[in-house]
Write a protein that holds these residues in place. Structure first.
Motif, PDB file in Angstrom:
ATOM      1  N   LEU A 182       0.824  -1.212   0.000  1.00  0.00           N
ATOM      2  CA  LEU A 182       0.000   0.000   0.000  1.00  0.00           C
ATOM      3  C   LEU A 182       0.859   1.263   0.000  1.00  0.00           C
ATOM      4  N   LEU A 183       1.932   1.264   0.817  1.00  0.00           N
ATOM      5  CA  LEU A 183       2.759   2.467   0.928  1.00  0.00           C
ATOM      6  C   LEU A 183       3.600   2.711  -0.317  1.00  0.00           C
ATOM      7  N   TRP A 184       4.363   1.686  -0.718  1.00  0.00           N
ATOM      8  CA  TRP A 184       5.309   1.871  -1.814  1.00  0.00           C
ATOM      9  C   TRP A 184       4.678   1.605  -3.180  1.00  0.00           C
ATOM     10  N   GLY A 185       3.643   0.762  -3.224  1.00  0.00           N
ATOM     11  CA  GLY A 185       3.035   0.436  -4.515  1.00  0.00           C
ATOM     12  C   GLY A 185       1.827   1.272  -4.868  1.00  0.00           C
ATOM     13  N   CYS A 186       1.083   1.734  -3.861  1.00  0.00           N
ATOM     14  CA  CYS A 186      -0.145   2.502  -4.115  1.00  0.00           C
ATOM     15  C   CYS A 186       0.011   3.980  -3.773  1.00  0.00           C
ATOM     16  N   ALA A 187       0.459   4.277  -2.547  1.00  0.00           N
ATOM     17  CA  ALA A 187       0.518   5.669  -2.099  1.00  0.00           C
ATOM     18  C   ALA A 187       1.526   6.495  -2.904  1.00  0.00           C
ATOM     19  N   LEU A 188       2.734   5.961  -3.102  1.00  0.00           N
ATOM     20  CA  LEU A 188       3.759   6.728  -3.807  1.00  0.00           C
ATOM     21  C   LEU A 188       3.382   7.050  -5.257  1.00  0.00           C
ATOM     22  N   PRO A 189       2.849   6.085  -6.053  1.00  0.00           N
ATOM     23  CA  PRO A 189       2.420   6.452  -7.399  1.00  0.00           C
ATOM     24  C   PRO A 189       1.327   7.521  -7.401  1.00  0.00           C
ATOM     25  N   LEU A 190       0.386   7.455  -6.446  1.00  0.00           N
ATOM     26  CA  LEU A 190      -0.660   8.480  -6.371  1.00  0.00           C
ATOM     27  C   LEU A 190      -0.063   9.847  -6.040  1.00  0.00           C
ATOM     28  N   MET A 191       0.906   9.865  -5.135  1.00  0.00           N
ATOM     29  CA  MET A 191       1.569  11.131  -4.802  1.00  0.00           C
ATOM     30  C   MET A 191       2.315  11.681  -6.012  1.00  0.00           C
ATOM     31  N   ALA A 192       2.981  10.791  -6.752  1.00  0.00           N
ATOM     32  CA  ALA A 192       3.717  11.233  -7.936  1.00  0.00           C
ATOM     33  C   ALA A 192       2.773  11.734  -9.024  1.00  0.00           C
ATOM     34  N   LEU A 193       1.601  11.117  -9.131  1.00  0.00           N
ATOM     35  CA  LEU A 193       0.632  11.543 -10.141  1.00  0.00           C
ATOM     36  C   LEU A 193       0.082  12.937  -9.858  1.00  0.00           C
ATOM     37  N   ARG A 194       0.100  13.346  -8.591  1.00  0.00           N
ATOM     38  CA  ARG A 194      -0.363  14.682  -8.221  1.00  0.00           C
ATOM     39  C   ARG A 194       0.699  15.737  -8.488  1.00  0.00           C
ATOM     40  N   GLY A 195       1.918  15.298  -8.744  1.00  0.00           N
ATOM     41  CA  GLY A 195       2.992  16.235  -8.995  1.00  0.00           C
ATOM     42  C   GLY A 195       2.927  16.824 -10.399  1.00  0.00           C
ATOM     43  N   GLN A 196       3.937  17.609 -10.702  1.00  0.00           N
ATOM     44  CA  GLN A 196       3.995  18.274 -11.996  1.00  0.00           C
ATOM     45  C   GLN A 196       5.112  17.676 -12.844  1.00  0.00           C
ATOM     46  N   ASN A 197       5.217  18.174 -14.074  1.00  0.00           N
ATOM     47  CA  ASN A 197       6.281  17.750 -14.997  1.00  0.00           C
ATOM     48  C   ASN A 197       6.251  16.249 -15.264  1.00  0.00           C
ATOM     49  N   LYS A 198       5.043  15.730 -15.510  1.00  0.00           N
ATOM     50  CA  LYS A 198       4.906  14.301 -15.813  1.00  0.00           C
ATOM     51  C   LYS A 198       4.720  14.132 -17.323  1.00  0.00           C
ATOM     52  N   THR A 199       5.495  13.222 -17.903  1.00  0.00           N
ATOM     53  CA  THR A 199       5.286  12.870 -19.298  1.00  0.00           C
ATOM     54  C   THR A 199       4.174  11.831 -19.398  1.00  0.00           C
ATOM     55  N   LYS A 200       3.680  11.621 -20.596  1.00  0.00           N
ATOM     56  CA  LYS A 200       2.625  10.624 -20.789  1.00  0.00           C
ATOM     57  C   LYS A 200       3.117   9.232 -20.427  1.00  0.00           C
TER      58      LYS A 200
END
Length: 259
Positions: A204-222
């Motif tokens: 949950l922490l490393w597989g689910c929470a971190l990707p969701l946090m990264a998706l909320r960030g900026q400068n993401k490529t497709k």
């Protein structure tokens, strides 16, 4: 118990840099012990033993394998030591991860090549090597001691960073409980906790929470967005599968991971 207490006091009272320096010396001891293990074990290894395989228990071992990702808990400590410089942090985590991967793979291969095979491997290879005695056993014992102490220190550093922001309890009390409760746990609780942690908290922490946090960030490529979504969905599916399995065991009056 005494070892856990001594390492806990060292971590809480000392600056991060001093604890990291001590951990660095112990890590050097771990590396030297690794060289001794390979130096004494390679001449005795039978590499044809690597051809034996039995993947029937792989699924049950997967939560324990996921537990390896908890090394990411030292990221805050790395940020503190490297003054939150993203490029240096990424390089440190990448190099450290690659080195650990190489070491783990080499150690696993050597361990299997050293352990005799009589109708199936029914014991932990480390237990078998320690029981055989000789220079390999002494080197493995030293390697294990260094591995345990460095792991405890790294975990304590992460726990200290977390507890200093504690709201419900004073930081020192929260840290003491987090360190001492595992040391007082009954025999067998450690492996049960690893199985549970790999199946639920780690995923949950490393597989689910971190990707969701990264998706909320900026400068993401497709491409990066798709990779993060795939990681999140795969991790979520893994948690659901384990939950369904544990519910099934519970309905059959057996022990689930969390029961």
């Amino acid at each position: 118990m005494l070892l856990s207490l001594a390492l806990a006091i060292l971590t809480w009272k000392s600056p991060t840099t001093r604890t990291a320096a001590v951990n660095g010396l112990l890590t050097l001891g771990f590396v030297l012990a690794s060289f001794v293990v390979f130096g004494t074990g390679l001449p005795l290894a039978h590499w044809d033993r690597l051809l034996r395989s039995d993947w029937r228990n792989y699924a049950r071992s997967f939560p324990t394998i996921l537990q390896l990702f908890v090394y990411l808990e030292v990221t805050p400590s790395i940020g503190s030591l490297l003054q939150l410089q993203p490029s240096r942090m990424k390089r440190a985590i990448f190099v450290g991860s690659v080195l650990l991967l190489i070491l783990e793979t080499a150690w696993s291969a050597l361990g299997l090549a050293l352990v005799p095979f009589h109708g199936g491997l029914r014991e932990d290879p480390v237990t078998v090597l320690l029981r055989q005695g000789g220079p390999v056993a002494s080197a493995v014992l030293g390697l294990g001691c260094f591995a345990v102490v460095t792991t405890i220190l790294g975990t304590n550093l992460a726990l200290r960073s977390f507890c200093r922001g504690a709201k419900l309890l004073p930081p020192s009390w929260a840290y003491s409980l987090g360190v001492l409760l595992p040391a007082l746990a009954p025999k067998g609780a450690f492996f049960a906790a690893i199985d549970f942690a790999g199946a639920y908290p780690v995923t949950l922490l490393w597989g689910c929470a971190l990707p969701l946090m990264a998706l909320r960030g900026q400068n993401k490529t497709k491409r990066k967005t798709l990779l993060l979504l795939a990681l999140f969905l795969a991790s979520l599916a893994t948690v659901v599968i384990y939950a369904v399995q544990d519910l099934g065991l519970l309905l059959l009056s057996r022990s689930a991971r969390w029961a």
